[in-house]
Design an enzyme around this catalytic site. Structure first.
Site, PDB file in Angstrom:
ATOM      1  CD  GLU A 215      -2.827   1.352   2.221  1.00  0.00           C
ATOM      2  OE1 GLU A 215      -3.828   1.859   2.082  1.00  0.00           O
ATOM      3  OE2 GLU A 215      -2.381   0.813   3.441  1.00  0.00           O
TER       4      GLU A 215
ATOM      5  CG  ASP B 112      -2.523   9.295   7.068  1.00  0.00           C
ATOM      6  OD1 ASP B 112      -2.663   8.003   7.339  1.00  0.00           O
ATOM      7  OD2 ASP B 112      -2.487  10.009   6.091  1.00  0.00           O
TER       8      ASP B 112
END
Length: 276
Positions: free
Chosen positions: A49, A60
């Site tokens: 990924e 994030d």
């Protein structure tokens, strides 16, 4: 068969789960990012990924936010990310390559152009973490036209309608998260509730489930697979290893590749000791 279908079929035959590391492209520069990819594959990564650096990575936590910042400070662009994907695909023709890219990028480049250029570079799937499945129709249409698998997140506390949509529209794999919030090892996965998370998603069928968010140890990987996931994705724990092996100028230390390979090897080994 797609690369994902071949991978999951092969792993199931061997009674293994998938271990998928998240790696930020261009962090701290393209050559080092490619070296990290090579080290992860050497450690046994089943798929990748790959992140495209973005200025406002809302999904994030602090560790991966810092990775975005480092890459952007070094001059990272979407075009350089596409070139790195080409290099990775040329080296690893059979490895599934998934992308994690924030939704502003396809809007800026135009949906059809965006998906076709990533497909031509060698990407297999694209996850837009800030685009929920209820807003996904135009992205799914453009992705499928280009031959890219669209991926959606199945939140831990999602409604039945959301999970049904994720199962219907995600191809390649489903990204189920072990807990709601942002990425990071600061809040580790709630392993005691993994069975419920996985079973909630599985009720609606669809692609194999990869579990992410807070997966930082081999035990987390084993727990994810024991709960019925097809594998696990780790980002922040690996990014911390990268961060620890960069000097103040962002130059990599000699031990970076060995540290990445060692970490991935231990995480991959945990996929072989749990029954899914």
């Amino acid at each position: 068969m797609s690369r994902y279908e071949k991978l999951f079929s092969s792993l199931a035959a061997r009674k293994e789960g998938a271990f998928v590391p998240f790696i930020m492209l261009s962090d701290p520069n393209p050559d080092t990012a490619l070296a990290i990819v090579r080290a992860a594959v050497a450690g046994g990564a089943d798929a990748l990924e790959l992140g495209v650096p973005f200025s406002d990575p809302v999904a994030d936590g602090p560790t991966i936010q810092a990775s975005h910042i480092r890459a952007l400070a070094g001059g990272a662009t979407v075009d350089s990310a596409i070139e790195q994907i080409r290099r990775i695909r040329n080296e690893f023709p059979d490895l599934p390559i998934g992308m994690l890219i924030y939704g502003n990028v396809p809007f800026t480049r135009g949906l059809e152009t965006f998906y076709s250029e990533f497909q031509e570079a060698g990407a297999d799937s694209i996850l837009l973490p800030d685009v929920p499945v209820r807003e996904g129709a135009p992205f799914v249409a453009a992705a499928e036209k280009a031959g890219i698998d669209p991926i959606f997140i199945a939140p831990a506390q999602a409604s039945e309608q959301t999970l049904q949509g994720v199962a219907q529209y995600s191809k390649g794999y489903i990204y189920a998260i072990s807990r709601d919030g942002v990425t990071g090892t600061e809040k580790e996965s709630e392993t005691r509730g993994l069975d419920e998370v996985v079973n909630n998603v599985k009720r609606f069928g669809g692609a194999p489930i990869l579990l992410g968010f807070g997966i930082s140890t081999p035990q987390h990987v084993a727990d994810a697979i024991a709960a019925g996931a097809a594998g696990a994705i780790t980002g922040s724990a690996l990014t911390k290893i990268v961060d620890a092996h960069l000097d103040e100028e962002g130059r990599p230390a000699d031990g970076l590749a060995a540290a990445v390979t060692g970490f991935v090897s231990k995480m991959k080994a945990a996929t072989k000791h749990a029954e899914s």
